[in-house]
Scaffold this motif. Structure first.
Motif, PDB file in Angstrom:
ATOM      1  N   MET A  17       0.843  -1.187   0.000  1.00 25.75           N
ATOM      2  CA  MET A  17       0.000   0.000   0.000  1.00 25.75           C
ATOM      3  C   MET A  17       0.886   1.247   0.000  1.00 25.75           C
ATOM      4  O   MET A  17       1.930   1.289   0.632  1.00 25.75           O
ATOM      5  CB  MET A  17      -0.901   0.020   1.248  1.00 25.75           C
ATOM      6  CG  MET A  17      -1.874  -1.143   1.330  1.00 25.75           C
ATOM      7  SD  MET A  17      -3.014  -1.231  -0.061  1.00 25.75           S
ATOM      8  CE  MET A  17      -3.959   0.268   0.201  1.00 25.75           C
ATOM      9  N   GLU A  18       0.437   2.255  -0.719  1.00 27.88           N
ATOM     10  CA  GLU A  18       1.095   3.558  -0.680  1.00 27.88           C
ATOM     11  C   GLU A  18       1.070   4.053   0.762  1.00 27.88           C
ATOM     12  O   GLU A  18       0.096   3.829   1.479  1.00 27.88           O
ATOM     13  CB  GLU A  18       0.319   4.517  -1.592  1.00 27.88           C
ATOM     14  CG  GLU A  18       0.981   5.849  -1.805  1.00 27.88           C
ATOM     15  CD  GLU A  18       0.050   6.823  -2.525  1.00 27.88           C
ATOM     16  OE1 GLU A  18       0.512   7.903  -2.865  1.00 27.88           O
ATOM     17  OE2 GLU A  18      -1.134   6.490  -2.726  1.00 27.88           O
ATOM     18  N   GLU A  19       2.155   4.758   1.145  1.00 25.04           N
ATOM     19  CA  GLU A  19       2.275   5.142   2.558  1.00 25.04           C
ATOM     20  C   GLU A  19       1.517   6.426   2.879  1.00 25.04           C
ATOM     21  O   GLU A  19       2.110   7.466   3.137  1.00 25.04           O
ATOM     22  CB  GLU A  19       3.764   5.298   2.902  1.00 25.04           C
ATOM     23  CG  GLU A  19       4.507   3.972   2.859  1.00 25.04           C
ATOM     24  CD  GLU A  19       5.995   4.145   2.605  1.00 25.04           C
ATOM     25  OE1 GLU A  19       6.471   5.283   2.652  1.00 25.04           O
ATOM     26  OE2 GLU A  19       6.658   3.129   2.359  1.00 25.04           O
TER      27      GLU A  19
ATOM     28  N   ARG B  80      12.682   5.990  -1.658  1.00 26.18           N
ATOM     29  CA  ARG B  80      11.745   5.425  -0.683  1.00 26.18           C
ATOM     30  C   ARG B  80      11.361   6.470   0.371  1.00 26.18           C
ATOM     31  O   ARG B  80      10.201   6.548   0.786  1.00 26.18           O
ATOM     32  CB  ARG B  80      12.346   4.175  -0.001  1.00 26.18           C
ATOM     33  CG  ARG B  80      12.323   2.918  -0.857  1.00 26.18           C
ATOM     34  CD  ARG B  80      10.919   2.498  -1.291  1.00 26.18           C
ATOM     35  NE  ARG B  80       9.993   2.297  -0.181  1.00 26.18           N
ATOM     36  CZ  ARG B  80       9.704   1.126   0.375  1.00 26.18           C
ATOM     37  NH1 ARG B  80      10.280   0.020  -0.078  1.00 26.18           N
ATOM     38  NH2 ARG B  80       8.841   1.028   1.374  1.00 26.18           N
ATOM     39  N   ALA B  81      12.337   7.280   0.785  1.00 25.14           N
ATOM     40  CA  ALA B  81      12.033   8.329   1.770  1.00 25.14           C
ATOM     41  C   ALA B  81      11.023   9.325   1.197  1.00 25.14           C
ATOM     42  O   ALA B  81      10.235   9.915   1.933  1.00 25.14           O
ATOM     43  CB  ALA B  81      13.314   9.055   2.177  1.00 25.14           C
ATOM     44  N   ALA B  82      11.034   9.501  -0.133  1.00 29.88           N
ATOM     45  CA  ALA B  82      10.062  10.380  -0.788  1.00 29.88           C
ATOM     46  C   ALA B  82       8.731   9.655  -1.014  1.00 29.88           C
ATOM     47  O   ALA B  82       7.841  10.202  -1.664  1.00 29.88           O
ATOM     48  CB  ALA B  82      10.626  10.881  -2.113  1.00 29.88           C
ATOM     49  N   ARG B  83       8.616   8.438  -0.514  1.00 29.28           N
ATOM     50  CA  ARG B  83       7.410   7.599  -0.625  1.00 29.28           C
ATOM     51  C   ARG B  83       7.136   7.137  -2.039  1.00 29.28           C
ATOM     52  O   ARG B  83       5.994   6.960  -2.443  1.00 29.28           O
ATOM     53  CB  ARG B  83       6.182   8.328  -0.070  1.00 29.28           C
ATOM     54  CG  ARG B  83       6.336   8.657   1.403  1.00 29.28           C
ATOM     55  CD  ARG B  83       5.072   9.198   1.978  1.00 29.28           C
ATOM     56  NE  ARG B  83       5.176   9.285   3.427  1.00 29.28           N
ATOM     57  CZ  ARG B  83       4.170   9.601   4.217  1.00 29.28           C
ATOM     58  NH1 ARG B  83       2.987   9.839   3.707  1.00 29.28           N
ATOM     59  NH2 ARG B  83       4.331   9.648   5.518  1.00 29.28           N
ATOM     60  N   LEU B  84       8.198   6.944  -2.805  1.00 31.18           N
ATOM     61  CA  LEU B  84       8.037   6.385  -4.148  1.00 31.18           C
ATOM     62  C   LEU B  84       8.255   4.872  -4.110  1.00 31.18           C
ATOM     63  O   LEU B  84       8.975   4.359  -3.250  1.00 31.18           O
ATOM     64  CB  LEU B  84       9.036   7.016  -5.123  1.00 31.18           C
ATOM     65  CG  LEU B  84       8.888   8.517  -5.365  1.00 31.18           C
ATOM     66  CD1 LEU B  84      10.028   9.017  -6.247  1.00 31.18           C
ATOM     67  CD2 LEU B  84       7.539   8.833  -6.019  1.00 31.18           C
ATOM     68  N   TYR B  85       7.627   4.201  -5.052  1.00 31.46           N
ATOM     69  CA  TYR B  85       7.846   2.774  -5.290  1.00 31.46           C
ATOM     70  C   TYR B  85       9.043   2.681  -6.232  1.00 31.46           C
ATOM     71  O   TYR B  85       9.090   3.390  -7.241  1.00 31.46           O
ATOM     72  CB  TYR B  85       6.583   2.208  -5.939  1.00 31.46           C
ATOM     73  CG  TYR B  85       6.592   0.728  -6.227  1.00 31.46           C
ATOM     74  CD1 TYR B  85       5.965  -0.164  -5.355  1.00 31.46           C
ATOM     75  CD2 TYR B  85       7.173   0.214  -7.382  1.00 31.46           C
ATOM     76  CE1 TYR B  85       5.935  -1.522  -5.626  1.00 31.46           C
ATOM     77  CE2 TYR B  85       7.150  -1.140  -7.657  1.00 31.46           C
ATOM     78  CZ  TYR B  85       6.526  -2.004  -6.777  1.00 31.46           C
ATOM     79  OH  TYR B  85       6.492  -3.351  -7.049  1.00 31.46           O
TER      80      TYR B  85
END
Lengths: 96, 398
Positions: A17-19, B80-85
């Motif tokens: 899931m997107e965070e 990842r810290a920027a909330r990217l996949y």
């Protein structure tokens, strides 16, 4: 492909899931993203490797008590089959 | 603009143009960017933050070979810290098992391993180096880690008959997806096109074979097939439409609507060093130029399919019709389609002639090698009888 009601679905590697916590939430997976809200989100949230398919069905039948239970079951199995086809789910086998 | 502006969903991050492989169909431009011009770790980290703020969900780390960046772990952590996949699109070189473990620990979501074939000889010929054996080792390491794996086989006339072997390789791996992606003809592939285009017969066999594979493997491996668009009736919706869903950043920070956009003359590109990503997305001349439908000519302009394929590929229109606003010449409705048909006719008749003369040789007893007749895996097509082409290999940038 038939789904064993005693198996425990969980998100496959590379699917998460997107965070963020507000809807619509997004299921991220290789080369794809699925927007989830309402029932689809409630199904995916329960694909945690703990709930069996039967438990997911029972919980959502209670939550949607005004809907026909057989129809709820059919919808859930249909959605799980779709996610399986996308390779978004692994099914932990029935407890031994 | 005919529609409200969407936001990009994926950021294609070309981390470097350096690569240990020299593939004859590389999607990089003919003019490669030098190491000294590459963005720093900090600059990329800022780009990831700006991309996420713009609504981007996924970052595709590609190159060149992204593993040649010594800061690859920091870049994964930053994305990842920027909330990217985070997707890694890699040749598997340079990599050992401890570095793979570190990539997974850093938060890599998806490992996409490219293959040049199922057999060492052709794979090494295509990549201009000895890379195939290493890829087989990487497949074994991947089995020991919980990470999503896609295998990407790049298909063309020289390897399309190895399709059954490629599928077996995928089935014996931990991959949940396999892409059989025919080469599309831009950049280096355009330069080597005549040696790469499959024949119509090869293509038909491969489609039949993969349809059966898709059914058999449903729920186990997701099998994707991308045909060469020269053979299609309608063009592909290139990049999901110009500047609608994707944004590409080159190693030096230039923002492009697609891999090949720099072939189109007269487009002005912005650099992430000078402007915020959201500003570039909104106002960059290169992004604005073919957005929406106002640039379209007939037959696209009034075509029912224009919302499905967006007129096809602008770069291909320029390469084949010398006009970036033309209907993609691969479209059966395009005024320039006869050019594509002529290319296909030339290739198909040349290969047929080569096969015929090879057959004569076989019958007269001069053949040094028996023709390969093993068709047990289901896709039987005559083995290529052409000699090794004079490839134009992609060099390494300075």
């Amino acid at each position: 492909m038939s789904i064993d009601l005693g198996s425990r679905p969980r998100l496959a590697p590379g699917c998460r899931m997107e965070e963020k916590t507000h809807e619509p939430r997004t299921l991220l997976m290789p080369e794809r993203a699925l927007r989830l809200n309402g029932p689809s989100l409630e199904i995916v949230e329960r694909c945690d490797g703990q709930h069996t398919v039967q438990q997911i069905i029972t919980e959502l039948q209670q939550r949607y008590s005004k809907a026909e239970p057989a129809k709820v079951q059919e919808d859930i199995l249909g959605y799980l089959a779709l996610l399986e086809k996308e390779r978004a789910l692994d099914f932990e086998p029935r407890n031994t | 603009m005919n529609e409200p502006r969407s936001n990009p969903l994926a950021l294609i991050a070309e981390l470097t143009h350096r690569c240990p492989l020299h593939c004859v169909y590389c999607s990089n431009p003919l003019e490669l960017e030098a190491r000294t011009t590459e963005l720093s770790t900090e600059e990329w980290s800022r780009v990831f933050q700006e991309a996420a703020a713009l609504g981007v969900l996924q970052a595709d780390f590609t190159g060149g070979e992204p593993l040649t960046r010594p800061d690859i772990l920091d870049l994964i952590r930053a994305a990842r810290a920027a909330r990217l996949y985070v997707n890694l699109i890699t040749s598997g070189l340079p990599l050992d098992e401890s570095r793979l473990e570190a990539l997974v620990q850093a938060g890599l979501d998806h490992f996409q391993l490219s293959f040049q074939g199922a057999r060492e000889e052709v794979a090494n010929e295509i990549s201009g180096t000895r890379a195939h054996a290493q890829k087989l080792r990487v497949l074994e390491w991947l089995k020991r880690h919980r990470i999503a794996v896609t295998l990407n086989f790049v298909m063309h006339r020289r390897n399309i008959e190895q399709l059954p072997e490629m599928l077996s390789l995928a089935e014996s791996s931990s991959a949940s997806r396999v892409e059989f992606a025919n080469v599309q003809y831009y950049g280096w592939a355009f330069a080597n096109r005549d040696a790469l285009l499959p024949t119509r017969e090869q293509l038909t066999h491969s489609i039949d074979f993969l349809k059966k594979a898709q059914e058999r493997l449903a729920g186990k491996i997701k099998v994707e097939y991308i045909v060469p668009d020269y053979y299609a009736r309608f063009p592909k919706p290139c990049m999901g439409g110009w500047a609608r869903k994707l944004m590409l950043i080159t190693p030096s920070g230039e923002a492009l609507p697609c891999h090949a956009a720099k072939v189109i003359p007269g487009l002005a590109f912005e650099n992430v060093k000078n402007r915020h990503l959201s500003e570039i997305w909104e106002v960059s001349d290169a992004f604005e130029r073919f957005r929406g439908e106002s640039w379209m000519q007939e037959p696209c302009k009034t075509c029912d399919r224009r919302a499905l394929d967006f007129g096809g590929c602008r770069c291909q229109a320029f390469l084949l019709a010398a006009d970036a606003t033309a209907t993609d010449p691969v479209c059966s409705l395009a005024p320039q389609r006869p050019k594509v048909d002529a290319i296909l006719l030339t290739i198909n008749s040349r290969v047929a002639q080569a096969s015929a003369s090879a057959l004569t040789t076989t019958i007269s007893g001069d053949a040094t090698e028996p023709r390969r007749t093993d068709s047990s895996a289901g896709a039987s097509v005559a083995a290529p009888t052409e000699s090794k082409p004079a490839w134009r290999y992609r060099p390494n940038p300075s």
